[in-house]
Design an enzyme around this catalytic site. Structure first.
Site, PDB file in Angstrom:
ATOM      1  N   TYR A  50     -17.635  -6.525  18.368  1.00 42.32           N
ATOM      2  CA  TYR A  50     -18.084  -8.011  18.653  1.00 42.32           C
ATOM      3  C   TYR A  50     -17.960  -8.561  17.238  1.00 42.32           C
ATOM      4  O   TYR A  50     -17.244  -9.673  17.105  1.00 42.32           O
ATOM      5  CB  TYR A  50     -19.544  -7.847  19.087  1.00 42.32           C
ATOM      6  CG  TYR A  50     -20.178  -9.248  18.846  1.00 42.32           C
ATOM      7  CD1 TYR A  50     -20.054 -10.242  20.102  1.00 42.32           C
ATOM      8  CD2 TYR A  50     -21.249  -9.632  18.105  1.00 42.32           C
ATOM      9  CE1 TYR A  50     -20.687 -11.541  20.181  1.00 42.32           C
ATOM     10  CE2 TYR A  50     -21.977 -10.729  18.237  1.00 42.32           C
ATOM     11  CZ  TYR A  50     -21.657 -11.610  19.212  1.00 42.32           C
ATOM     12  OH  TYR A  50     -22.207 -13.038  19.193  1.00 42.32           O
ATOM     13  N   TYR A  90      -2.663 -19.963  12.435  1.00 42.12           N
ATOM     14  CA  TYR A  90      -2.043 -21.046  13.271  1.00 42.12           C
ATOM     15  C   TYR A  90      -1.822 -22.427  12.628  1.00 42.12           C
ATOM     16  O   TYR A  90      -1.095 -23.242  12.666  1.00 42.12           O
ATOM     17  CB  TYR A  90      -2.717 -21.194  14.761  1.00 42.12           C
ATOM     18  CG  TYR A  90      -1.884 -20.587  15.682  1.00 42.12           C
ATOM     19  CD1 TYR A  90      -2.078 -19.300  16.065  1.00 42.12           C
ATOM     20  CD2 TYR A  90      -1.045 -21.354  16.683  1.00 42.12           C
ATOM     21  CE1 TYR A  90      -1.393 -18.379  16.994  1.00 42.12           C
ATOM     22  CE2 TYR A  90      -0.650 -20.458  17.709  1.00 42.12           C
ATOM     23  CZ  TYR A  90      -0.675 -19.142  17.585  1.00 42.12           C
ATOM     24  OH  TYR A  90       0.092 -18.412  18.840  1.00 42.12           O
ATOM     25  N   THR A 133     -28.408 -20.514  19.654  1.00 36.21           N
ATOM     26  CA  THR A 133     -28.744 -21.877  20.226  1.00 36.21           C
ATOM     27  C   THR A 133     -29.583 -21.776  21.508  1.00 36.21           C
ATOM     28  O   THR A 133     -29.502 -20.691  22.014  1.00 36.21           O
ATOM     29  CB  THR A 133     -27.342 -22.522  20.687  1.00 36.21           C
ATOM     30  OG1 THR A 133     -26.519 -22.477  19.335  1.00 36.21           O
ATOM     31  CG2 THR A 133     -27.623 -24.031  20.901  1.00 36.21           C
ATOM     32  N   ARG A 145     -31.394 -12.519  26.038  1.00 35.44           N
ATOM     33  CA  ARG A 145     -31.688 -13.008  24.601  1.00 35.44           C
ATOM     34  C   ARG A 145     -33.287 -13.247  24.607  1.00 35.44           C
ATOM     35  O   ARG A 145     -33.929 -13.401  25.638  1.00 35.44           O
ATOM     36  CB  ARG A 145     -30.901 -14.043  24.289  1.00 35.44           C
ATOM     37  CG  ARG A 145     -29.308 -13.582  23.883  1.00 35.44           C
ATOM     38  CD  ARG A 145     -28.533 -14.575  23.402  1.00 35.44           C
ATOM     39  NE  ARG A 145     -28.086 -15.702  24.582  1.00 35.44           N
ATOM     40  CZ  ARG A 145     -27.820 -16.788  24.199  1.00 35.44           C
ATOM     41  NH1 ARG A 145     -27.604 -17.377  23.224  1.00 35.44           N
ATOM     42  NH2 ARG A 145     -27.426 -17.659  25.378  1.00 35.44           N
TER      43      ARG A 145
HETATM   44  N1  UDP Z   1     -35.909  -9.890  20.800  1.00 33.15           N
HETATM   45  C1  UDP Z   1     -37.104  -9.621  21.108  1.00 33.15           C
HETATM   46  N2  UDP Z   1     -37.924  -9.329  22.446  1.00 33.15           N
HETATM   47  C2  UDP Z   1     -36.710  -9.710  23.524  1.00 33.15           C
HETATM   48  C3  UDP Z   1     -35.467 -10.019  23.152  1.00 33.15           C
HETATM   49  C4  UDP Z   1     -34.900 -10.166  21.722  1.00 33.15           C
HETATM   50  O1  UDP Z   1     -38.016  -9.200  20.297  1.00 33.15           O
HETATM   51  O2  UDP Z   1     -37.192  -9.739  24.775  1.00 33.15           O
HETATM   52  C5  UDP Z   1     -35.641  -9.717  19.431  1.00 33.15           C
HETATM   53  C6  UDP Z   1     -34.208  -9.146  19.054  1.00 33.15           C
HETATM   54  O3  UDP Z   1     -34.522  -7.918  18.711  1.00 33.15           O
HETATM   55  C7  UDP Z   1     -33.906 -10.003  17.717  1.00 33.15           C
HETATM   56  C8  UDP Z   1     -34.120 -11.336  18.134  1.00 33.15           C
HETATM   57  O4  UDP Z   1     -35.444 -11.202  19.138  1.00 33.15           O
HETATM   58  O5  UDP Z   1     -34.465  -9.493  16.645  1.00 33.15           O
HETATM   59  C9  UDP Z   1     -33.340 -12.360  18.638  1.00 33.15           C
HETATM   60  O6  UDP Z   1     -32.535 -11.479  19.711  1.00 33.15           O
HETATM   61  P1  UDP Z   1     -31.352 -12.263  20.389  1.00 33.15           P
HETATM   62  O7  UDP Z   1     -30.540 -11.388  21.295  1.00 33.15           O
HETATM   63  O8  UDP Z   1     -31.858 -13.373  21.290  1.00 33.15           O
HETATM   64  O9  UDP Z   1     -30.462 -12.852  19.399  1.00 33.15           O
HETATM   65  P2  UDP Z   1     -29.699 -12.149  18.232  1.00 33.15           P
HETATM   66  O10 UDP Z   1     -30.315 -11.046  18.025  1.00 33.15           O
HETATM   67  O11 UDP Z   1     -28.062 -11.933  18.527  1.00 33.15           O
HETATM   68  O12 UDP Z   1     -29.839 -12.809  17.018  1.00 33.15           O
END
Ligand code: UDP
Length: 175
Positions: free
Chosen positions: A10, A24, A40, A51
């Site tokens: 990723y 490009y 966002t 998320r």
């Molecule tokens: N997270 C959480 N509970 C959930 C989903 C995510 O505590 O049900 C936490 C996750 O471990 C991370 C943060 O929230 O520390 C943001 O997670 P997300 O997947 O939304 O975004 P990213 O980690 O890509 O910033």
């Protein structure tokens, strides 16, 4: 960033996309732009994408416990969709080709975020703690000085405001 860690593909895919886009621009003189989008949120997010924003809102609206991963001290900063769009459109018209961060620098812990969702949705939900996923960043906060300087852009929508609108939308549109 760990190129051979579980999220390596990723991370590397994003890095590669920026490099090829810039190539490009340099080689073919194409008017390319590179926007680095940070977390966002807003109405119409997919409720089950895993998320934190949709998870907490869904749980709150169903009086289920909010699942905080780890101790909840990791930080994030969330940008409301309308602020993001404004930043992207400004970038499209700006004479900048290098990467520009577009996100909200206002940072808070996931535990604070869970408490805010509970308050705004007036739910009976409690908070439960679950294991932290591997490679979960401790902090994520964009430095938006380039966007401020060259796009005269910064986010306007406060988290409480945007979250209120998002919760309202989910309570009217999901079951
Ligand atoms: N997270 C959480 N509970 C959930 C989903 C995510 O505590 O049900 C936490 C996750 O471990 C991370 C943060 O929230 O520390 C943001 O997670 P997300 O997947 O939304 O975004 P990213 O980690 O890509 O910033």
């Amino acid at each position: 960033m760990n190129p051979i860690g579980p999220r390596g593909v990723y991370d590397e895919a994003k890095r590669f996309a920026e490099a090829i886009t810039f190539a490009y621009h340099r080689y073919h003189k194409i008017n390319t732009k590179i926007v680095r989008i940070f977390n966002t949120y807003g109405p119409r997010m997919r409720i089950n994408d895993g998320r934190v924003v949709p998870n907490f809102i869904y749980q709150a609206l169903h009086d289920q416990p909010l699942t905080v991963y780890g101790n909840g001290q990791q930080t994030r900063s969330f940008c409301f969709y309308s602020d993001l769009i404004e930043g992207v459109v400004r970038l499209l018209y700006a004479p900048i080709h290098g990467p520009v961060n577009v996100g909200n620098p206002y940072e808070f812990t996931i535990l604070e975020f869970a408490r805010l969702v509970i308050k705004l949705s007036r739910t009976k939900s409690k908070i439960v703690f679950k294991p932290l996923p591997t490679d979960d960043p401790k902090q994520r906060q964009p430095d938006i000085s380039l966007a401020k300087k060259y796009l005269k852009w910064e986010p306007k929508v406060k988290l409480e405001e945007g979250l209120q609108e998002t919760i309202q939308w989910f309570s009217n549109n999901s079951n």
